[in-house]
Design a protein around this motif. Sequence first.
Motif, PDB file in Angstrom:
ATOM      1  N   SER A  22      41.016  32.360  45.015  1.00  0.00           N
ATOM      2  CA  SER A  22      40.994  32.335  43.960  1.00  0.00           C
ATOM      3  C   SER A  22      39.801  33.600  43.605  1.00  0.00           C
ATOM      4  N   GLY A  23      38.591  34.233  44.354  1.00  0.00           N
ATOM      5  CA  GLY A  23      37.532  34.989  44.333  1.00  0.00           C
ATOM      6  C   GLY A  23      38.136  36.497  44.961  1.00  0.00           C
ATOM      7  N   ALA A  24      39.263  36.315  45.959  1.00  0.00           N
ATOM      8  CA  ALA A  24      39.709  37.688  46.299  1.00  0.00           C
ATOM      9  C   ALA A  24      41.000  38.186  44.825  1.00  0.00           C
ATOM     10  N   MET A  25      42.057  37.053  44.130  1.00  0.00           N
ATOM     11  CA  MET A  25      42.060  37.366  42.601  1.00  0.00           C
ATOM     12  C   MET A  25      42.051  37.961  42.033  1.00  0.00           C
ATOM     13  N   VAL A  26      40.499  37.743  41.816  1.00  0.00           N
ATOM     14  CA  VAL A  26      39.714  38.396  40.353  1.00  0.00           C
ATOM     15  C   VAL A  26      39.326  40.229  41.397  1.00  0.00           C
ATOM     16  N   ARG A  29      42.652  42.556  40.749  1.00  0.00           N
ATOM     17  CA  ARG A  29      42.304  42.305  39.834  1.00  0.00           C
ATOM     18  C   ARG A  29      41.455  43.233  38.705  1.00  0.00           C
ATOM     19  N   LYS A  30      40.725  43.415  39.563  1.00  0.00           N
ATOM     20  CA  LYS A  30      40.015  44.413  38.667  1.00  0.00           C
ATOM     21  C   LYS A  30      39.496  45.719  39.632  1.00  0.00           C
ATOM     22  N   LYS A  31      41.023  45.402  40.526  1.00  0.00           N
ATOM     23  CA  LYS A  31      41.012  46.973  41.350  1.00  0.00           C
ATOM     24  C   LYS A  31      40.075  46.900  42.468  1.00  0.00           C
ATOM     25  N   LEU A  32      39.125  46.310  42.818  1.00  0.00           N
ATOM     26  CA  LEU A  32      38.712  46.931  44.070  1.00  0.00           C
ATOM     27  C   LEU A  32      38.888  47.000  45.010  1.00  0.00           C
ATOM     28  N   ASP A  33      38.502  47.750  45.918  1.00  0.00           N
ATOM     29  CA  ASP A  33      38.468  47.804  47.413  1.00  0.00           C
ATOM     30  C   ASP A  33      38.265  46.558  48.036  1.00  0.00           C
ATOM     31  N   LEU A  34      38.290  47.150  49.855  1.00  0.00           N
ATOM     32  CA  LEU A  34      38.737  45.762  50.767  1.00  0.00           C
ATOM     33  C   LEU A  34      36.927  45.477  50.341  1.00  0.00           C
ATOM     34  N   PHE A  35      36.382  45.624  50.788  1.00  0.00           N
ATOM     35  CA  PHE A  35      34.687  45.328  51.149  1.00  0.00           C
ATOM     36  C   PHE A  35      34.547  44.395  49.567  1.00  0.00           C
ATOM     37  N   GLY A  36      35.264  44.703  48.541  1.00  0.00           N
ATOM     38  CA  GLY A  36      35.108  44.226  47.132  1.00  0.00           C
ATOM     39  C   GLY A  36      35.832  42.798  47.408  1.00  0.00           C
ATOM     40  N   ILE A  37      36.961  43.108  47.856  1.00  0.00           N
ATOM     41  CA  ILE A  37      37.504  41.541  47.594  1.00  0.00           C
ATOM     42  C   ILE A  37      36.902  40.798  48.763  1.00  0.00           C
ATOM     43  N   ILE A  38      36.584  41.060  49.715  1.00  0.00           N
ATOM     44  CA  ILE A  38      35.728  40.426  50.505  1.00  0.00           C
ATOM     45  C   ILE A  38      34.599  39.445  50.030  1.00  0.00           C
ATOM     46  N   VAL A  39      33.541  40.321  49.444  1.00  0.00           N
ATOM     47  CA  VAL A  39      32.542  40.241  48.857  1.00  0.00           C
ATOM     48  C   VAL A  39      33.075  39.041  47.454  1.00  0.00           C
ATOM     49  N   LEU A  40      33.827  39.219  46.540  1.00  0.00           N
ATOM     50  CA  LEU A  40      33.917  38.479  46.156  1.00  0.00           C
ATOM     51  C   LEU A  40      35.010  37.035  46.194  1.00  0.00           C
ATOM     52  N   LEU A 148      29.205  32.805  39.701  1.00  0.00           N
ATOM     53  CA  LEU A 148      28.557  34.214  40.629  1.00  0.00           C
ATOM     54  C   LEU A 148      30.212  34.915  40.429  1.00  0.00           C
ATOM     55  N   ARG A 149      30.861  34.260  40.815  1.00  0.00           N
ATOM     56  CA  ARG A 149      31.534  35.530  41.138  1.00  0.00           C
ATOM     57  C   ARG A 149      32.678  36.261  40.092  1.00  0.00           C
ATOM     58  N   ASP A 150      32.075  36.014  38.849  1.00  0.00           N
ATOM     59  CA  ASP A 150      32.746  36.136  37.357  1.00  0.00           C
ATOM     60  C   ASP A 150      31.259  36.438  37.050  1.00  0.00           C
ATOM     61  N   ILE A 151      30.725  36.751  37.232  1.00  0.00           N
ATOM     62  CA  ILE A 151      29.523  37.810  36.562  1.00  0.00           C
ATOM     63  C   ILE A 151      29.378  38.853  37.319  1.00  0.00           C
ATOM     64  N   MET A 152      29.476  38.943  38.926  1.00  0.00           N
ATOM     65  CA  MET A 152      29.433  39.914  39.765  1.00  0.00           C
ATOM     66  C   MET A 152      30.640  40.954  39.577  1.00  0.00           C
ATOM     67  N   ALA A 153      32.077  40.148  38.414  1.00  0.00           N
ATOM     68  CA  ALA A 153      32.805  40.663  38.523  1.00  0.00           C
ATOM     69  C   ALA A 153      33.260  41.471  37.062  1.00  0.00           C
ATOM     70  N   GLY A 154      31.709  40.907  36.684  1.00  0.00           N
ATOM     71  CA  GLY A 154      31.999  41.579  33.923  1.00  0.00           C
ATOM     72  C   GLY A 154      32.701  40.792  33.633  1.00  0.00           C
ATOM     73  N   GLU A 155      32.655  39.376  34.474  1.00  0.00           N
ATOM     74  CA  GLU A 155      33.479  38.702  33.383  1.00  0.00           C
ATOM     75  C   GLU A 155      32.863  37.365  32.816  1.00  0.00           C
ATOM     76  N   THR A 156      33.348  36.961  31.815  1.00  0.00           N
ATOM     77  CA  THR A 156      32.554  35.582  31.315  1.00  0.00           C
ATOM     78  C   THR A 156      33.002  34.490  32.118  1.00  0.00           C
ATOM     79  N   PRO A 157      31.885  33.707  32.919  1.00  0.00           N
ATOM     80  CA  PRO A 157      32.296  32.491  33.396  1.00  0.00           C
ATOM     81  C   PRO A 157      33.403  31.411  33.082  1.00  0.00           C
ATOM     82  N   TYR A 158      34.079  31.628  34.277  1.00  0.00           N
ATOM     83  CA  TYR A 158      35.612  30.763  33.307  1.00  0.00           C
ATOM     84  C   TYR A 158      35.075  29.327  33.189  1.00  0.00           C
ATOM     85  N   VAL A 159      34.151  29.213  33.538  1.00  0.00           N
ATOM     86  CA  VAL A 159      34.492  27.505  33.478  1.00  0.00           C
ATOM     87  C   VAL A 159      33.219  26.928  31.903  1.00  0.00           C
ATOM     88  N   LEU A 160      32.921  28.028  31.920  1.00  0.00           N
ATOM     89  CA  LEU A 160      32.498  27.855  30.278  1.00  0.00           C
ATOM     90  C   LEU A 160      33.625  28.704  28.933  1.00  0.00           C
TER      91      LEU A 160
END
Length: 216
Positions: A22-26, A29-40, A148-160
Amino acid sequence: MELHANIFFPIEIVGTIAFASSGAMVAVRKKLDLFGIIVLGVITAVGGGMLRDLMIGSIPPNMFRNPVYVFTAFLTVLVLFFLFRRWPFLLGSKYIESYEKVMNILDAIGLGAFTVIGIDTGVDAGYGEYHFLIIFLGVITGIGGGILRDIMAGETPYVLKKHVYACASISGACLYVLLLQFTRSDYAMLLSALLVIAIRILASHYRWNLPGIPDS
């Protein structure tokens, strides 16, 4: 704990794969590079446990002392990255819809497992009498990585905002604490995890959401 070792470890691995996906898919969709995909991907999978360990003073957090979950998340993200890079058509709506249905089920399993593991960790650390604390530890273990994933991706956290995700974790955590007063922790863990899974799957299928304020 025998049940934990025999049943919950493989379930945790399944949950780790689902959360990392799920983190990788976010990130994709945000068009991050490989490092960003790994981190999320990795932070989604292990971030909740890291927050839990920091709260109870378990230093360094378990993700560093027992990195099997980090490695599992890392490998999951790499597999997805190379799949989508080699066959980008897999990101088409027809394939993603089927993928997300499977991931929803695995995600529910992971949420249930991580919620009860979080409580169990709090109990083992000597906080079993502090019911509100161990409930919070269970919930933050289950949903913290996604926040943490959603905050780092600049989105409102999914759980809210979606499908009573956090409420499923809270319900299972409360049931676990209640059952601990009457039965062995192994059975309490299993029943509570099943409750979380059932609520999540039903909420996703029927699109249950908590009420909000309607637009004017």
